[in-house]
Design an enzyme around this catalytic site. Structure first.
Site, mmCIF file in Angstrom:
data_model
loop_
_atom_site.group_PDB
_atom_site.id
_atom_site.type_symbol
_atom_site.label_atom_id
_atom_site.label_comp_id
_atom_site.label_asym_id
_atom_site.label_seq_id
_atom_site.Cartn_x
_atom_site.Cartn_y
_atom_site.Cartn_z
ATOM 1 N N THR A 1 29.984 95.048 81.088
ATOM 2 C CA THR A 1 29.586 96.379 80.647
ATOM 3 C C THR A 1 29.634 97.303 81.858
ATOM 4 O O THR A 1 28.844 97.156 82.784
ATOM 5 C CB THR A 1 28.177 96.368 80.039
ATOM 6 O OG1 THR A 1 28.149 95.467 78.928
ATOM 7 C CG2 THR A 1 27.783 97.763 79.554
ATOM 8 N N LYS B 1 29.922 100.121 73.595
ATOM 9 C CA LYS B 1 28.973 99.085 74.017
ATOM 10 C C LYS B 1 27.698 99.700 74.583
ATOM 11 O O LYS B 1 26.582 99.275 74.257
ATOM 12 C CB LYS B 1 29.630 98.185 75.071
ATOM 13 C CG LYS B 1 28.675 97.213 75.782
ATOM 14 C CD LYS B 1 28.021 96.236 74.807
ATOM 15 C CE LYS B 1 26.902 95.414 75.472
ATOM 16 N NZ LYS B 1 27.369 94.550 76.544
ATOM 17 N N LYS C 1 20.194 99.149 83.833
ATOM 18 C CA LYS C 1 21.531 99.526 84.285
ATOM 19 C C LYS C 1 22.338 100.145 83.151
ATOM 20 O O LYS C 1 22.988 101.185 83.313
ATOM 21 C CB LYS C 1 22.254 98.295 84.848
ATOM 22 C CG LYS C 1 23.660 98.557 85.387
ATOM 23 C CD LYS C 1 24.763 98.260 84.386
ATOM 24 C CE LYS C 1 24.902 96.788 84.085
ATOM 25 N NZ LYS C 1 26.077 96.521 83.210
#
Length: 285
Positions: A88, A164, A232
Site C-alpha cells: 500500500t 485501497k 500510515k
C-alpha cells in the site's frame, strides 16, 4: 511461472507459501532473512527481478525507494518482467513509479490487497489490480492463487492505490463508529455484546463490523493489522485528499484518533485498538 518475491513480512510469507503450493517457482529477497519451504533465497533485490514476474510486498514508499530505486535494481530487471507492487503506497509515489518503470522498460502492475495475514494464508485476499491489459493477463495466474477475486481498477496503477487507501479509511471509520455507538449504548445499560448482536443482525452484517466488533467486545486488540500501519495508510489518504483539493472531515477525525492511539503506545496492537480511546474509561483498554 518463475516468480521473484521482495519482502517476506507476515503478508509476503503467506503469499509466497501459496505460490509455491500452486506449483510456481519462487525466489525471494528479504531484509531480515527467514526460511520458507520451497522458496529459494537470493542475495540482492536485483536477483529477485530475474523472473517472469516479481511481487513486491514492502512496508511503504520509503522501503521501495530504498530497496529498488536507490540501488538501481529496477534497471537490472530481466527483459519481459512484470513488476507487481502489492504494497500500500501513496498515490503520488505510484505516479512516480509509472514513469520510473517506463524509463527502465519494465511493465508495472499495481495489486494492493484487502485482507489480513490469516486471509492471505487461505488465499482469499481481494486483489485490486491496475495496469496495462497485457501485463495483467501475464500475472493473472499468480494473482488468482493469492486472491479469491481480482478487482480490475483500470489501466492506471495509481487508481488501485487510491481505492485501497479509501477502503482502509472506511474501515477505520467503521471502527470509530462502533466505538462511539458503544459509548452511547453501554452508558445507558446495554451490554456491548447485545448491541453488536443487534447491528450485525440488522444493518451492518459485514466483515469489518464482525471482525472488529469482536475485538471491542473482548477489549483485546492482538495485532492483525498494526495501528502503526493503519496510521500510515490514513496519512496517505490525507495526502491524497490534499492533492485532490478536497476536505474530508471524517478522514481528519479518524486520522487524529489513530494518531492518538499510536502516541498512547498502541502502535503494535491491532488498529482497532483506537476504539479503546472511546469505549474504555481510561482510554487504553
Amino acid at each position: 511461472m518463475d516468480i521473484g518475491m521482495i519482502g517476506l513480512g507476515a503478508m509476503g510469507t503467506e503469499i509466497a507459501r501459496n505460490l509455491v503450493a500452486a506449483g510456481h517457482r519462487v525466489i525471494a529477497w528479504n531484509r531480515s532473512g527467514g526460511h520458507i519451504d520451497g522458496v529459494r533465497r537470493v542475495e540482492t533485490p536485483a536477483q529477485a527481478l530475474q523472473a517472469d514476474m516479481a511481487l513486491t510486498m514492502l512496508a511503504d514508499d520509503d522501503a521501495i525507494r530504498d530497496v529498488l530505486l536507490d540501488t538501481q535494481s529496477l534497471h537490472e530487471a530481466r527483459a519481459g518482467l512484470v513488476h507487481v507492487v502489492a504494497s500500500t503506497i501513496s498515490v503520488a509515489f505510484a505516479h512516480e513509479l509509472v514513469a520510473l518503470h517506463r524509463a527502465a522498460n519494465v511493465a508495472y502492475v499495481a495489486a494492493p490487497v484487502l485482507g489480513r495475514p490469516d486471509v492471505a494464508a487461505r488465499g482469499e485476499l481481494n486483489v485490486l489490480a491496475a495496469g496495462a491489459p497485457t501485463a495483467l493477463e501475464k500475472v493473472r495466474p499468480a494473482l488468482e492463487v493469492i486472491g479469491k477475486q481480482i478487482w480490475h481498477m483500470g489501466d492506471a496503477p495509481p487508481t488501485a492505490y487510491a481505492a485501497k487507501i479509501a477502503c482502509n479509511m472506511m474501515i477505520t471509520m467503521a471502527i470509530e463508529a462502533m466505538a462511539e455507538a458503544v459509548a452511547l449504548t453501554e452508558t445507558n445499560g446495554l451490554a456491548r455484546e447485545r448491541f453488536f448482536e443487534l447491528i450485525l443482525g440488522t444493518l451492518f452484517d459485514s466483515r469489518p463490523y464482525r471482525t472488529y466488533s469482536a475485538n471491542i467486545i473482548r477489549n483485546e486488540y492482538r495485532p492483525g493489522f498494526k495501528a502503526s500501519l493503519g496510521l500510515k495508510d490514513l496519512r496517505l489518504a490525507t495526502e491524497a485528499a490534499a492533492q485532490a483539493g478536497r476536505s474530508l472531515p471524517m478522514l481528519a477525525a479518524v486520522h487524529g484518533r489513530m494518531a492518538e492511539a499510536v502516541q498512547a503506545g498502541m502502535g503494535d496492537r491491532d488498529w482497532s485498538a483506537m476504539a479503546a480511546l472511546t469505549v474504555e474509561p481510561r482510554g487504553r483498554g
